[in-house]
Design an enzyme around this catalytic site. Structure first.
Site, PDB file in Angstrom:
ATOM      1  N   GLU A 149     -12.158   2.318   5.673  1.00  0.00           N
ATOM      2  CA  GLU A 149     -10.981   2.960   6.380  1.00  0.00           C
ATOM      3  C   GLU A 149     -11.069   4.213   6.706  1.00  0.00           C
ATOM      4  O   GLU A 149     -10.137   5.164   6.101  1.00  0.00           O
ATOM      5  CB  GLU A 149      -9.546   2.400   6.036  1.00  0.00           C
ATOM      6  CG  GLU A 149      -8.426   2.518   6.962  1.00  0.00           C
ATOM      7  CD  GLU A 149      -7.361   2.072   6.254  1.00  0.00           C
ATOM      8  OE1 GLU A 149      -6.222   1.527   6.956  1.00  0.00           O
ATOM      9  OE2 GLU A 149      -6.866   2.530   5.306  1.00  0.00           O
ATOM     10  N   GLU A 177       0.963  -1.027   0.033  1.00  0.00           N
ATOM     11  CA  GLU A 177       0.035  -0.021  -0.099  1.00  0.00           C
ATOM     12  C   GLU A 177       0.767   1.364   0.139  1.00  0.00           C
ATOM     13  O   GLU A 177       1.893   1.402   0.925  1.00  0.00           O
ATOM     14  CB  GLU A 177      -0.943   0.054   1.335  1.00  0.00           C
ATOM     15  CG  GLU A 177      -1.781   1.178   1.241  1.00  0.00           C
ATOM     16  CD  GLU A 177      -2.821   1.388   2.558  1.00  0.00           C
ATOM     17  OE1 GLU A 177      -2.210   0.722   3.488  1.00  0.00           O
ATOM     18  OE2 GLU A 177      -3.725   1.833   2.427  1.00  0.00           O
ATOM     19  N   GLN A 188      -9.461   0.479  -0.447  1.00  0.00           N
ATOM     20  CA  GLN A 188     -10.122   1.089   0.887  1.00  0.00           C
ATOM     21  C   GLN A 188     -10.499   2.432   0.486  1.00  0.00           C
ATOM     22  O   GLN A 188     -10.039   3.069  -0.494  1.00  0.00           O
ATOM     23  CB  GLN A 188      -8.882   1.140   2.103  1.00  0.00           C
ATOM     24  CG  GLN A 188      -8.594  -0.156   2.321  1.00  0.00           C
ATOM     25  CD  GLN A 188      -7.211  -0.026   3.414  1.00  0.00           C
ATOM     26  OE1 GLN A 188      -6.432   0.814   3.203  1.00  0.00           O
ATOM     27  NE2 GLN A 188      -7.070  -1.116   4.135  1.00  0.00           N
ATOM     28  N   ASP A 198      -5.542   2.146  -1.751  1.00  0.00           N
ATOM     29  CA  ASP A 198      -6.552   3.059  -0.799  1.00  0.00           C
ATOM     30  C   ASP A 198      -6.695   4.545  -1.589  1.00  0.00           C
ATOM     31  O   ASP A 198      -5.981   5.330  -1.711  1.00  0.00           O
ATOM     32  CB  ASP A 198      -5.678   3.450   0.668  1.00  0.00           C
ATOM     33  CG  ASP A 198      -6.398   3.880   1.487  1.00  0.00           C
ATOM     34  OD1 ASP A 198      -7.026   4.945   1.177  1.00  0.00           O
ATOM     35  OD2 ASP A 198      -6.086   3.831   2.687  1.00  0.00           O
TER      36      ASP A 198
HETATM   37  O1  LIG Z   1      -4.038   3.558   5.152  1.00  0.00           O
HETATM   38  C1  LIG Z   1      -3.648   3.111   5.804  1.00  0.00           C
HETATM   39  O2  LIG Z   1      -3.114   3.904   6.746  1.00  0.00           O
HETATM   40  C2  LIG Z   1      -3.590   1.757   6.233  1.00  0.00           C
HETATM   41  O3  LIG Z   1      -3.967   1.046   5.375  1.00  0.00           O
HETATM   42  C3  LIG Z   1      -2.630   1.114   7.212  1.00  0.00           C
HETATM   43  O4  LIG Z   1      -2.513  -0.090   6.837  1.00  0.00           O
HETATM   44  C4  LIG Z   1      -1.541   1.423   7.986  1.00  0.00           C
HETATM   45  O5  LIG Z   1      -0.684   2.580   7.568  1.00  0.00           O
HETATM   46 MG   LIG Z   2      -5.364   2.048   3.790  1.00  0.00          MG
END
Ligand SMILES: O=C(O)[C@@H](O)C(=O)CO
Ligand SMILES: [Mg+2]
Length: 259
Positions: free
Chosen positions: A239, A142, A203, A177
């Site tokens: 999230e 990510e 996300q 994300d």
């Molecule tokens: O976006 C985020 O912060 C999270 O998906 C994560 O896993 C922790 O940084």
């Molecule tokens: Mg995230």
């Protein structure tokens, strides 16, 4: 119609971690994901999930020493042994809980150390991916935006896609994300289309507030349509940091036509 998993690192956070599983179920979610479950023994988690009738679909490798600024170790030269411990813990939790996706956290690295760190990251991910494949687990990488996480090793989805190609293992995927990608890169729909083959999880949260996805600069109805169009049918991770009580903020689902 998209489906959703409640990220209980952020949602229902006004109660103890284990109680968030029940709260998610009561609010209509039968899937949750989390960040770091490691303070709870596997049997306790397994029992709470089973009792609630909830599946844990994703978790992260441990962050390391957060007080010292660490946020993952996969891309930290010299910390390979510590990463190996984090990785085997994550895999053990995932296997015992039936969790199919592990987000492997890269780490915070000074700009001048990035090149070496990326070599370490690729080598660590490749090794982990082979073990994960044998367990039927997908590894997620990510990108995090540099406003929230300055000097995080990977901050752009385009770079992650290149690194995934470099790793060369089929079970290593991009965690897209939308909150982070919008802040760093924008052009969300074209980017979803371009990375469709390597997207392993999505996300969402509003930008810039990171609240419920019914405010701010991202048109989430259009994002849901784009995800449908690229054939993404997995649960989307919620999230976001609720404006108030999580339950009171869930009206966005009806407003956006996804409930
Ligand atoms: O976006 C985020 O912060 C999270 O998906 C994560 O896993 C922790 O940084
Ligand atoms: Mg995230």
């Amino acid at each position: 119609m998209p489906s959703f998993s409640a990220n209980i690192a952020f949602l229902f956070a006004d109660r103890p971690f284990l109680d968030r599983i029940d709260a998610a179920k009561a609010a209509g979610f039968d899937k949750v994901e989390c960040h770091f479950p490691y303070e709870f023994p596997i049997p306790v988690l397994r029992e709470r999930l089973a009792r609630a009738g909830v599946a844990m679909t994703g978790l992260n490798t441990a962050p390391g020493d957060v007080a010292r600024g660490e946020w993952g170790l996969a891309g930290m030269p010299g910390r390979e042994a510590d990463f190996a411990v984090h990785w085997s813990d994550a895999l053990a939790y995932a296997q015992a809980l039936g969790t199919g996706k592990i987000h492997v956290m890269a780490g915070v690295v000074a700009p001048e150390a990035r090149a070496a760190a990326l070599d370490t990251y690729v080598a660590n991910i490749r090794r982990a991916a082979r073990e994960a494949a044998a367990a039927g687990v997908t590894i997620l990488l990510e990108p995090l935006n540099v406003r929230d996480k300055p000097d995080y090793l990977v901050s752009r989805s385009d770079e992650i896609a290149d690194l995934i190609a470099r790793v060369g293992e089929a079970n290593v995927k991009l965690l897209f994300d939308v909150y982070h990608v919008q802040i760093m890169e924008g052009d969300l729909i074209r980017r979803l289309e371009r990375h469709r083959d390597v997207i392993g999880h999505v996300q969402i949260a509003a930008v810039p507030s990171r609240h419920e996805p019914d405010e701010g600069e991202v048109a989430y109805r259009a994002i849901f349509d784009a995800l449908e169009a690229i054939g993404y049918h997995e649960p989307i991770g919620l999230e976001y940091r609720p404006r108030g009580r999580t339950e009171d903020g869930l009206g966005w689902m009806r407003a956006l036509g996804v409930a």
